[in-house]
Design a protein around this motif. Structure first.
Motif, PDB file in Angstrom:
ATOM      1  N   THR A 128      34.616 -10.387  24.808  1.00 22.95           N
ATOM      2  CA  THR A 128      34.705 -10.112  23.389  1.00 22.95           C
ATOM      3  C   THR A 128      35.079 -11.387  22.675  1.00 22.95           C
ATOM      4  O   THR A 128      35.630 -12.305  23.280  1.00 22.95           O
ATOM      5  CB  THR A 128      35.738  -9.011  23.099  1.00 22.95           C
ATOM      6  OG1 THR A 128      35.736  -8.725  21.705  1.00 22.95           O
ATOM      7  CG2 THR A 128      37.127  -9.430  23.521  1.00 22.95           C
TER       8      THR A 128
ATOM      9  N   GLY B 126      38.276   0.589  23.885  1.00 23.42           N
ATOM     10  CA  GLY B 126      38.199  -0.467  22.875  1.00 23.42           C
ATOM     11  C   GLY B 126      38.111  -1.857  23.470  1.00 23.42           C
ATOM     12  O   GLY B 126      37.805  -2.823  22.772  1.00 23.42           O
TER      13      GLY B 126
ATOM     14  N   ASP C 171      35.001   1.205  18.667  1.00 17.17           N
ATOM     15  CA  ASP C 171      35.457   0.255  17.638  1.00 17.17           C
ATOM     16  C   ASP C 171      36.113   0.976  16.473  1.00 17.17           C
ATOM     17  O   ASP C 171      37.119   0.509  15.929  1.00 17.17           O
ATOM     18  CB  ASP C 171      34.268  -0.571  17.109  1.00 17.17           C
ATOM     19  CG  ASP C 171      33.762  -1.586  18.121  1.00 17.17           C
ATOM     20  OD1 ASP C 171      32.677  -2.148  17.885  1.00 17.17           O
ATOM     21  OD2 ASP C 171      34.444  -1.794  19.143  1.00 17.17           O
TER      22      ASP C 171
ATOM     23  N   ALA D 223      32.016  -6.638  23.206  1.00 20.50           N
ATOM     24  CA  ALA D 223      32.538  -6.026  21.973  1.00 20.50           C
ATOM     25  C   ALA D 223      32.513  -7.113  20.896  1.00 20.50           C
ATOM     26  O   ALA D 223      32.583  -8.304  21.199  1.00 20.50           O
ATOM     27  CB  ALA D 223      33.947  -5.495  22.172  1.00 20.50           C
ATOM     28  N   PRO D 224      32.439  -6.750  19.613  1.00 24.17           N
ATOM     29  CA  PRO D 224      32.312  -5.396  19.079  1.00 24.17           C
ATOM     30  C   PRO D 224      30.870  -4.894  19.116  1.00 24.17           C
ATOM     31  O   PRO D 224      30.026  -5.518  19.778  1.00 24.17           O
ATOM     32  CB  PRO D 224      32.780  -5.573  17.632  1.00 24.17           C
ATOM     33  CG  PRO D 224      32.382  -6.969  17.290  1.00 24.17           C
ATOM     34  CD  PRO D 224      32.539  -7.767  18.559  1.00 24.17           C
TER      35      PRO D 224
ATOM     36  N   ARG E  53      39.294  -7.158  12.688  1.00 22.17           N
ATOM     37  CA  ARG E  53      39.085  -6.018  13.578  1.00 22.17           C
ATOM     38  C   ARG E  53      40.225  -5.852  14.560  1.00 22.17           C
ATOM     39  O   ARG E  53      40.393  -4.787  15.151  1.00 22.17           O
ATOM     40  CB  ARG E  53      37.761  -6.181  14.331  1.00 22.17           C
ATOM     41  CG  ARG E  53      37.682  -7.394  15.195  1.00 22.17           C
ATOM     42  CD  ARG E  53      36.371  -7.415  15.981  1.00 22.17           C
ATOM     43  NE  ARG E  53      36.135  -8.712  16.571  1.00 22.17           N
ATOM     44  CZ  ARG E  53      36.724  -9.172  17.666  1.00 22.17           C
ATOM     45  NH1 ARG E  53      37.595  -8.414  18.290  1.00 22.17           N
ATOM     46  NH2 ARG E  53      36.466 -10.368  18.123  1.00 22.17           N
TER      47      ARG E  53
END
Lengths: 528, 293
Positions: free
Chosen positions: A265, A260, A105, A181-182, B128
């Motif tokens: 997510t 990533g 991340d 994620a995250p 993000r």
């Protein structure tokens, strides 16, 4: 090992060194205290009267199943094993998500996987370090038990159980990091899996008819090994091999996604949701609402299970009055009634309530260290308003969690066939909130003095003080030590009277410490 | 006398035994854009954070429009863009701007919408998912939209592409023309050169110079490339530096160029190209010299 791999290994170890040392010392210390309390309680002879309690389904559900209490090692397994293994599993899971998902991340993973390395080698090295961390804690356990005069074989099986639990927690974290994620989501998922695995073990041990469920959880496999008892070493095979197999799945998953990326997510885009963004008070809640949901669901589920186990203890009391007298002499007399069991369970739940408060308020320090509060503090509300809004939301969160626990615990009690009013359950659960003012003040003080380690220090404080309260009396520790422990003032309400004076004193200390912390907080530099 | 937008007076900041800011004094007037230059670790960000009240000075004072830095009155009049933008990753750009607006208490909503369009920011994305440059845009929009009287910007164009840098410069000029004061810490010397009327240079926590940009350029001088045979120019009054070129010489002149041009008269020079010293050269001239003990 090539120099570059050594470098990656050194970087990863450096990140986990402190927590590994802390957890190792904590686990070793708790084992040592357990061994000493066994001796102080009269050893094997002194434990004879506890055997019916040990075999009671409700107690077995909470503490795990053991076949005897004739040595210090098995006493440690019974009295502390569940707590130790749950702690180790959760620590390993969080370490795994931090070392993998968190680095992806923040982009630092990119640096590691360039040059001589690739993703596979970095993940392999990280996995190896996680395995070494688990082995370190296991080795410490083995040494403490050996030094305490326990059998080498039993000590080894126990240590291997600790290692297997650590490895299992770690692969749960590694797997969550690949899938979700995250990092925050991955950590929540990993912890949820560990807690569910623990709950499955609890349900498995609640009744002979559910024992098969032990095979569905790594906590169950470790229990089946039976350290310091008639041992089934073959149970170690799935306990140790399982994590190794899952690691292969983890590596396979990593190869099928971008750095990533994740299988699941939160969407990168979303429509605007301006609710609860209008003030610090509402934002404090919104920012932490997902954490609150997990805590409330977990606490409520645990409360429901505890409530459902009430009947098993009540049944035992009805069949053996002599046993009741014996337990009363041991200080467990309150547990042989439904109300007593609920009361003592609530003392245990106070640990969870205080953890919720500590972690909630610690997030202010975490946000500050990450630099998220610079703009807010430079151009927006006063720091004191920010912190007070978070504290207020913490109190609201723990109150709602307690309310949910009251409802589910009462439902569990009723489902078990035990007669008990919801008011009685509420009295017990609400009394467990008695340490919240102290913990709030203490956490504020930590935020003011040590923002980078607020959560770590606060968590360790809660664990250590609970252990001191649980075992200090058995070890005849000085009254000054016991009376300095905040958990000393929590009683098994309503079986024991609420210690208004003691908790008022503890709360006053918390308020004073909190005010001092607040004073310091608004005057110190903002850390980032 | 009008109240100064920013007044830093003999400020010192120690972190343990390390002195990060060493007796710095400087000021900023309303409607002025002042650049703040220095190498990495010189104390620029620390000075900004002191001016915002995020750090407490070891000694000295900082006032914003007459109010102590960090006070309620000062915070209400200041906007800030951090050097490394860090906000809440799960919030979208729009939610972040909403939050920043509510935290500050006063924001021009229409101007926010305009800035989002000018900076071409997709506000539906979560923070993000933003690149560094887009995160920077969120912070810039949040700061400019407050219409704060004082803007403290720490490397504000870090991560921005050239088109967005131009938008940023336009916003700074607009803010300046509205009477807002801007204190701009930057490594982009060309940006400081074009936007700032004054430049403060810091090194090892000490202020080494505060001067008008044009004055600095004059001090360093003007550079001429002389193509052809100009003879020996090193002895001419005002010539401070002579460098051989394949087809001539390069000279630097401070003060009046008259003696130089007089020396060129009658020489076999075919062309003369002149340019003013850049801020980069000025900056490097200060930092190439060893620091005073």
């Amino acid at each position: 090992m090539s120099r570059s791999v050594t470098s990656v290994r050194a970087v990863v170890w450096r990140e986990t060194r402190s927590s590994t040392i802390i957890v190792t010392v904590l686990i070793a210390g708790v084992i040592e205290i357990g061994l000493r309390s066994f001796v102080a309680s009269g050893g094997a002879a002194g434990m004879l009267g506890l055997i019916p309690l040990v075999r009671n389904p409700a107690v077995a559900a909470l503490y795990g199943r053991v076949s005897n209490l004739d040595n210090g090692g098995v006493f440690v397994v019974w009295k502390m094993g569940a707590f130790l293994l749950l702690t180790v599993a959760m620590w390993a899971a969080l370490a795994a998500t931090r070392l993998t998902r968190a680095h992806e991340d923040d982009g630092s993973w990119d640096v590691l996987v360039l040059g001589r390395h690739n993703r596979d080698s970095v993940l392999r090295t990280t996995t190896l370090v996680l395995a070494e961390m688990g082995a370190t804690v296991g080795a410490a356990s083995w040494l403490v038990l050996l030094a305490g005069g326990q059998t080498p074989g039993g000590s080894a099986y126990f240590a291997l159980g600790v290692v297997a639990t650590a490895w299992s927690g770690a692969v749960v974290g590694l797997l969550a990091a690949q899938v979700v994620a995250p990092r925050r989501s991955a950590s929540q998922v990993a912890l949820a899996v560990v807690v569910v695995a623990f709950f499955i073990r609890v349900v498995a041990d609640a009744s002979p008819s559910t024992q098969w469920l032990r095979d569905a959880t790594f906590f169950g496999w470790v229990e089946k090994v039976g350290a310091f008892q008639p041992t089934d070493g073959t149970a170690l095979v799935p306990a140790l091999a399982g994590p190794v197999i899952v690691v292969g799945i983890v590596w396979w998953l990593q190869g099928r996604r971008d750095v990533g990326g994740a299988l699941w997510t939160h969407p990168d885009s979303a429509s605007a949701k301006p609710f609860l963004l209008g003030s610090t008070w509402t934002f404090a809640w919104r920012e932490r609402s997902s954490v609150w949901r997990w805590w409330t669901v977990g606490l409520a589920a645990f409360g429901g299970i505890l409530g459902y186990l009430t009947h098993a203890l009540v049944s035992l009391a009805k069949t053996d009055p002599g046993y009741v007298a014996l337990l009363t002499r041991w200080g467990f007399g309150a547990m042989v009634t439904g109300i007593g069991f609920i009361a003592l369970s609530s003392v245990v739940m106070s640990v969870a309530f205080t953890f919720l408060v500590v972690s909630w308020i610690s997030s202010v320090a975490s946000d500050e260290v990450k630099g998220r509060l610079d703009v807010a503090f430079a151009t927006g509300p006063r720091r004191v308003a920010w912190l007070v809004s978070v504290v207020t939301s913490a109190l609201l969160a723990v109150t709602i969690a307690a309310a949910a626990t009251i409802v589910t615990m009462w439902c569990g009690v009723r489902l078990s066939g035990t007669s008990m009013s919801i008011a009685t359950v509420a009295e017990a659960v609400l009394s467990a909130l008695g340490l919240v003012p102290f913990m709030v003040g203490g956490t504020i003080w930590l935020v003011s003095r040590a923002p980078r380690v607020t959560f770590a220090v606060g968590s360790i404080f809660v664990l250590v003080t609970y252990v001191v309260q649980a075992l200090g009396p058995i070890l005849n520790w000085p009254a000054l030590v016991l009376q300095s422990d905040p958990f000393h003032y929590l009683r098994a309400v309503p079986v024991q009277p609420f210690d208004l004076g003691g908790l008022a004193w503890v709360s006053l200390v918390g308020v004073v410490v909190g005010v001092l912390g607040l004073w310091r907080y608004v005057r110190r530099d903002v850390v980032s | 006398m009008a109240t100064r937008a920013l007044d830093i007076n003999d400020m010192v900041k120690d972190f343990g035994t390390t002195r990060a800011v060493d007796h710095v004094s400087l000021s900023l007037e309303p409607g002025e854009v002042v650049g703040f230059l220095g190498p990495n670790g010189a104390g620029k960000s620390t000075t900004l954070r002191l001016a915002l009240g995020l750090l407490r000075p070891t000694s000295g004072s900082v006032h914003v429009l007459g109010f102590p830095a960090g006070s309620d009155e000062a915070r209400a009049r200041v906007a800030y863009v951090a050097g490394d933008v860090s906000l809440w990753p799960q919030l979208t750009g729009e939610d972040t701007l909403t939050l920043l607006a509510s935290l500050h208490g006063s924001t021009d909503g229409a101007y926010t919408t305009e800035l989002i369009e000018r900076f071409e920011l997709d506000t539906r994305k979560r923070l993000r998912a933003y690149s560094k440059g887009n995160r920077q845009k969120v912070a810039l929009i949040g700061a400019f939209a407050t219409r704060a009287e004082v803007l403290l910007l720490d490397e504000p164009t870090s991560g921005l592409d050239p088109l967005m840098e131009r938008v940023f410069r336009e916003c700074v000029v607009e803010a300046r023309d509205r009477g807002q004061a801007i204190f701009l810490s930057s490594h982009m010397l060309s940006e400081v050169e074009h936007l700032c009327s004054r430049v403060a240079m810091v090194r090892d926590g000490k202020l080494v110079n505060v001067a008008d940009v044009t004055e600095l350029q004059t001090r360093i001088g003007v550079e001429f490339d002389v193509i052809g045979d100009a003879g020996d120019l090193s002895t001419i009054t005002g010539v401070t530096h002579v460098e051989e070129l394949p087809d001539g010489v390069r000279v630097r002149i401070t003060g009046s160029p008259v003696p130089f041009f007089a020396a060129l008269a009658g020489s076999k020079v075919t062309a003369v190209h002149g340019r003013e010293a850049s801020l980069e050269e000025i900056f490097l001239s200060y930092y190439d010299e060893p620091a005073a003990p």
